[in-house]
Structures are given as structure tokens and as C-alpha cells.
Design a protein around this motif. Structure first.
Motif, PDB file in Angstrom:
ATOM      1  N   THR A   1       3.135  -6.980   3.896  1.00 39.82           N
ATOM      2  CA  THR A   1       2.704  -5.995   2.905  1.00 39.82           C
ATOM      3  C   THR A   1       3.319  -4.617   3.098  1.00 39.82           C
ATOM      4  O   THR A   1       3.237  -3.774   2.207  1.00 39.82           O
ATOM      5  N   ASN A   2       3.972  -4.399   4.233  1.00 34.24           N
ATOM      6  CA  ASN A   2       4.623  -3.098   4.432  1.00 34.24           C
ATOM      7  C   ASN A   2       6.083  -3.107   3.983  1.00 34.24           C
ATOM      8  O   ASN A   2       6.776  -2.096   4.098  1.00 34.24           O
ATOM      9  N   VAL A   3       6.559  -4.237   3.459  1.00 34.44           N
ATOM     10  CA  VAL A   3       7.949  -4.340   3.001  1.00 34.44           C
ATOM     11  C   VAL A   3       8.067  -3.737   1.608  1.00 34.44           C
ATOM     12  O   VAL A   3       7.216  -3.969   0.732  1.00 34.44           O
ATOM     13  N   ALA A   4       9.108  -2.979   1.390  1.00 31.92           N
ATOM     14  CA  ALA A   4       9.334  -2.311   0.107  1.00 31.92           C
ATOM     15  C   ALA A   4      10.618  -2.807  -0.546  1.00 31.92           C
ATOM     16  O   ALA A   4      11.610  -3.079   0.126  1.00 31.92           O
ATOM     17  N   ASN A   5      10.556  -2.954  -1.883  1.00 27.99           N
ATOM     18  CA  ASN A   5      11.721  -3.262  -2.725  1.00 27.99           C
ATOM     19  C   ASN A   5      12.345  -4.625  -2.437  1.00 27.99           C
ATOM     20  O   ASN A   5      13.551  -4.811  -2.600  1.00 27.99           O
ATOM     21  N   ALA A   6      11.511  -5.573  -2.027  1.00 30.39           N
ATOM     22  CA  ALA A   6      11.926  -6.968  -1.894  1.00 30.39           C
ATOM     23  C   ALA A   6      10.875  -7.825  -2.583  1.00 30.39           C
ATOM     24  O   ALA A   6       9.794  -7.352  -2.929  1.00 30.39           O
TER      25      ALA A   6
END
Length: 606
Positions: free
Chosen positions: A584-589
Motif C-alpha cells: 500500500t505504500n507503492v505509488a504510480n504502479a
């Protein structure tokens, strides 16, 4: 842009086309008796703008993404090559080259090519008479990682490597490059002009990716030198290392990149079996991983893990081998196609994922793309009575009505019947059709280890049993599935997928081209593994590939798709779903669908 000639035999969620007829029955009758030329009168325009959501990405502004970090991304296997133009290029190849090499155009969420201004500020057709000329205005900042400016020499070298005249270069295809007659520097310091010997509608597909002249300048470098290493790059990332033992490819931030600085220090692509991905995501060992649809519910319940779903840039289809046997008779192919309830199959696969549960009505344009229209009316809707009538017309008769249904024989039923490649499941109709005292049996080949296709295959077999057709289902390993069955033609029915494309006149022509006799007496099928094609389809696709008016080109591919439906050799079922789990901390994937990822924007939330 280049894609592999090998169809995908993975579940319909792996990381790696509509008109209505006035009278369905009349259209099928015309197709069978008059020929495909009658189809235009049976359909009405249903083209529409893309309405299906094309992506589902954890979108965050660059300001909300922290600098630094290493992101671990699951892939099915190590890239077999880093040369996107070789026959064994795969999804891993596309990921690596997408992050490290130039492309003049990249695809948006709806599969439309968009100018990549990091590399080119303008690209357009600047002349059509006497020859088509395309002029590229390159971004003055665009340089290779060795400091040399990207220029005409790189374009020229790639054209000569892929043009098809120098057979020492091992290329999978030369479509488009074989039409180029000259490349030269333009009037400006950062301008390149490309002249075509014959008009080429899909010119935007070229030079994506673009390799440096050090790769394309010699056959040795092209064939072998770039398979496991990419010394010079020009993207937000570079290839730092490949570790075959660990099954990883590490991409490091390119310090020479002139565009938006990559947020991540590195991306580690790691080969991870699908059955191990949920546990490794939960343990924090993976950050991004495509998962099978059956894992969706469990992934959603995992703390710290989110799931993204979108239509994939590929579609699942039933292939009917028309080269020999009963399916060489077009009436039998139509009967099989009319027996299949595609709407029910699509709902089974897509509804549990919250995606539009509609069957696919086009071979050349997918529902998430602009210009999608349904041409399946050229074949007709599911109708068991019409299917049975078609079988009867071909001489296959059923006994008097009695009990209906089917029975399965195989390991699950304790029959113990096996084939050389694994278990054989037989679905027997209660009232089998016969001709000259023999029943009608179809050899149905499925890829092993695919619960989704296993279920879809079972549904199709039971639907066929309702019109008296017996099926023998074989499940085979992926490599054997393609090499020993699909490519060799050792099947009657098969389930596999084809990638979608922004350039159907180029990419889909080999899939539906009419097979021709080869010099050695064999049949040259290109990528048309159904071995069914027509001169009309070839002519329409060829005209579309040379038509520079996009509206006219779309009209021609629409007409071609109607005829592909009428041939009843490839039956599209649904646009495959893409299911991606990520921390949940991943961005723009997430689930990108057709969209080319902006790798420099991927990272971790602040």
C-alpha cells in the motif's frame, strides 16, 4: 513497437476488438453460401470511444513520492533477451527496454500512441507525394548514457538492421522497417527525416524502442551482445546487473537522464512463481506482483497489500484448427462457434473481479481502446438449435431425442485414461452426432497450471456436448503447448491469448494472413495457427496498412474483422483481466493495461 510471435498460454490475468446485424441468421447464411463479401450489408456501424477504464494505478503526484528506495517487482521469468526485436523477447524484455531505452511514441491508457516529449518534440508526416516522409524533431537534451546525442545515425542503423535485406541480423519481424527507403538528418540540428518507399500507416510503431547504433551497427552486437547486457541506455534507468542464479535483473537510476529524475534508486525484477507471490507480498519481500484472479480475495484481506484490477492489453480466444479434419468444413466451425455462450464465459471470468462482464466482439480493437466496435454479428449469437442445424447440413446427424447432458471421463471420474503429456479428460455427449457411423470428436488442448482456462475449457466442452460433439481435453506444459501443439497444428481446439495492439494493420496481419504453400511443400502460416484465412482479409489489411487517413484505415480494419469473424476460426471470448497486488505504500504502479508505465514516477509514498 514489436511483439512476440508466440501467443500467450497463461491464465487470463497474466502480466503479460462492434457492430450489430439486422439478421444474424441471414448473415451466417450469406457467409456460408455467398462468401464474406456479403457481410458489409449485414452490419451497422457501432464504433465508439473508449469507455472501459483502461488502467487502475495507485496514482500519486511526483511531489507525493519520496526520493530513493528499492522496489522489488515480480516477473514470471528472467528475460530471455534484452533485444526486443528477437523472437524470444518476452514480457521481461519489454519491461527492461521500457525503462531504459527511447521510444518516439508510448501508449496511453486506451492504447493510443502519444508523443514522448522526453525524446521527441514533434513527429509528423511532412510529405505524401511522391513519397511519404516523416520528420522527427528530437529533444536537444536527449543523449545516450555514454554522452552521445541521439540522432539520425541511430535511426539509420536500426533501419538497416531490421529492414530485412541483411539476413545476418536475427530479427523476428521487419514490418514497417522494410518500407523505408532512406533516413537522413533534417534541416535542423536535431531533426531526422524518414522516407518510405510505400505508404505506411503505422509509422508511429517504429523506433520503439530505439537502440544505440553500437547495438544495431553489427550483427554480432545485435544477435548476441545485447541478450544479457545493455551497456548504453537512454531512459530513466539503466541495466545495472543480471543475476541468473538469483533470477533477478536490477535497474539503477540513470544519472545522465535529462527528464524527471527517477524517484527510485533501483527496481529489482525478480522471477517469482505465481503460487508464491501472495506470501511474499504479505512478508514484504515483494512490492509489486501480478497475481492470478483466484488470489484476489485473499490478497485484499492481507494487511499492507492493495489490489488493482483493469482490462489487460490482451484477449483470450478459442482457436479452431481449419487445416484438416472436421473443422476444415466451415459449417462445422460455425456450428462450434454458435454452440458457445461467450456471454456466460465472459461473466464467469470477469464478473467476480468487478470488471465489465461482456464478451469480446472484435479481434483487432479491444473494449478499452478508442474505436472499439462489435462485429460478432458476422458470425451470430449463441444458438444451440442453429448450431445443430449447421452440423446436420454438413451430414452430422443426432439420434432421436432422449436424455440430454454429458458425462466426464478422466482422472477425476476414475477412468485413468492418460495422454503422453498428461491427463486426458473426455466429455461425452448423451446423444452424439454421427456421420458414416462415426462420432464427431474434437481434440481440445489447454495449457497446464491455469485454473481459469481449465474452467473455461470445461464450459466450452459441455456446451459442445449439447450439440452432440465429443471432446478430448489435454493439458500440457506451456513450452510443449506452443511448440508441440499450436505451432505444429496438433489440435482441433485450443485456448490461448493474443496481445492487443495500437497498430492492428501491422501487428495482426500475420495472425490472420491466409496460409500459403512453402517451397518445401509445407504450409507457411506466419502466426495464423488456425490455418484459416482469405484473400479478402489479406487485401483489406494490406490496404489499411498503407492508408494514411486514420478514419479510412479504421474502416478497412473493421471490414477485415467482419470477415475474420465470418471465417469462424478465431472466436474471441473476453478481454483478459489484469490483477496486480502491491504494497500500500507503492505509488504510480498497478494494473497498467495498455498504458506504458512512467518508470521515473514509480516509487514509495511519502
Amino acid at each position: 513497437m514489436n511483439r512476440s510471435a508466440k501467443p500467450t498460454a497463461v491464465p487470463p490475468a497474466a502480466p503479460e476488438r462492434r457492430r450489430r446485424a439486422v439478421s444474424t441468421t441471414a448473415c451466417v447464411a450469406l457467409a456460408l453460401t455467398v462468401g464474406a463479401t456479403a457481410l458489409t450489408a449485414c452490419s451497422s456501424s457501432g464504433t465508439k470511444a473508449a469507455g472501459t477504464a483502461g488502467t487502475d494505478v495507485a496514482a500519486v503526484s511526483r511531489a507525493g513520492v519520496r526520493d530513493g528506495g528499492s522496489l522489488t517487482w515480480a516477473v514470471d521469468e528472467m528475460p530471455k533477451t534484452l533485444n526486443a526485436f528477437q523472437a524470444d523477447a518476452d514480457a521481461g524484455t519489454a519491461t527492461v527496454t521500457g525503462a531504459t531505452l527511447p521510444a518516439m511514441f508510448r501508449l496511453d491508457a486506451h492504447g493510443a500512441p502519444r508523443l514522448d516529449r522526453d525524446y521527441v518534440t514533434a513527429a509528423k508526416v511532412t510529405a505524401q507525394d511522391p513519397r511519404q516522409v516523416v520528420t522527427y524533431d528530437l529533444n536537444p537534451k536527449a543523449k545516450w548514457s555514454d554522452g552521445r546525442a541521439i540522432g539520425a545515425a541511430d535511426f539509420t542503423s536500426q533501419w538497416k538492421a531490421l529492414g530485412g535485406k541483411n539476413t545476418s541480423f536475427w530479427t523476428a519481424r521487419n514490418a514497417g522497417y522494410d518500407r523505408i527507403s532512406a533516413i537522413a538528418p533534417g534541416a535542423g540540428a536535431h531533426q531526422v527525416t524518414v522516407t518510405f518507399a510505400t505508404p505506411y500507416a503505422d509509422w508511429r510503431s517504429l523506433f520503439a524502442p530505439l537502440y544505440p547504433k553500437t547495438v544495431t551497427g553489427s550483427a554480432d552486437a545485435f544477435n548476441d551482445g545485447v541478450r544479457t547486457a545493455l551497456a548504453v541506455s537512454a531512459g530513466p534507468f539503466t541495466v545495472k546487473a543480471e543475476d541468473a542464479e538469483a533470477g533477478t535483473v536490477t535497474l539503477a537510476r540513470n544519472t545522465h537522464w535529462w527528464g524527471g529524475r527517477a524517484k527510485l534508486d533501483q527496481i529489482v525484477l525478480t522471477a517469482t512463481p505465481r503460487d508464491k507471490r501472495p506470501a511474499e507480498l504479505a512478508a514484504g519481500k515483494l512490492d509489486v506482483a501480478e497475481i492470478d484472479p483466484g488470489e484476489l480475495k485473499a490478497a485484499k484481506g492481507t494487511k499492507g497489500v492493495g489490489v488493482r484490477t483493469a482490462p489487460d492489453d490482451a484477449y483470450a480466444q478459442l482457436a479452431l484448427n481449419g487445416s484438416s479434419g472436421p473443422l476444415a468444413d466451415e459449417r462445422i466451425r460455425h456450428a462450434v462457434a454458435r454452440a458457445i455462450d461467450r456471454k456466460k464465459i465472459a461473466a464467469t471470468v470477469l464478473k467476480p473481479l468487478g470488471l465489465p462482464a461482456e464478451p469480446l466482439g472484435n479481434h483487432l480493437v479491444l473494449p478499452s481502446q478508442a474505436g472499439y466496435s462489435d462485429h460478432s454479428s458476422a458470425l451470430g449469437t449463441a444458438d444451440a438449435q442453429q448450431a445443430a442445424a449447421l452440423l446436420a447440413d454438413a451430414g452430422w446427424q443426432r439420434p432421436a431425442a432422449g436424455k440430454t447432458g454429458d458425462k466426464a471421463a478422466g482422472p477425476a471420474a476414475g477412468s485413468g485414461r492418460t495422454s503422453a503429456s498428461g491427463a486426458l479428460t473426455v466429455v461425452e455427449p448423451a446423444r452424439a452426432v454421427t456421420k458414416d457411423g462415426k462420432g464427431l470428436t474434437m481434440r481440445f488442448v489447454l495449457p497446464a497450471d491455469s485454473p481459469t482456462l481449465d474452467d473455461v475449457g470445461g464450459q466450452i466442452a459441455r456446451m459442445l456436448s449439447q450439440i452432440g460433439i465429443r471432446t478430448e481435453i489435454s493439458k500440457v506444459d506451456d513450452d510443449s503447448f506452443f511448440q508441440d501443439h499450436i505451432a505444429s497444428g496438433d489440435f482441433d481446439l485450443a485456448l490461448y491469448s493474443w496481445p492487443g495492439t495500437a497498430f492492428p494493420a501491422t501487428d495482426d496481419t500475420p495472425i490472420f494472413a491466409k496460409p500459403v504453400p512453402a517451397p518445401d511443400g509445407s504450409l507457411a502460416v506466419a502466426e495464423n495457427y488456425t490455418r484459416v484465412g482469405t484473400d479478402q482479409i489479406d487485401q483489406l489489411m494490406a490496404r489499411a496498412g498503407s492508408e494514411l487517413d486514420s478514419g479510412q484505415a479504421r474502416s478497412l480494419t473493421n471490414q477485415a474483422d467482419e470477415r475474420i469473424w465470418a471465417a469462424a476460426a478465431s472466436i474471441p471470448l473476453y478481454q483478459r483481466p489484469e490483477v496486480v497486488a502491491l504494497r500500500t505504500n507503492v505509488a504510480n504502479a498497478g494494473a497498467f493495461g495498455f498504458q506504458t508505465p512512467s518508470y521515473q514516477n514509480i516509487g514509495f509514498r511519502k
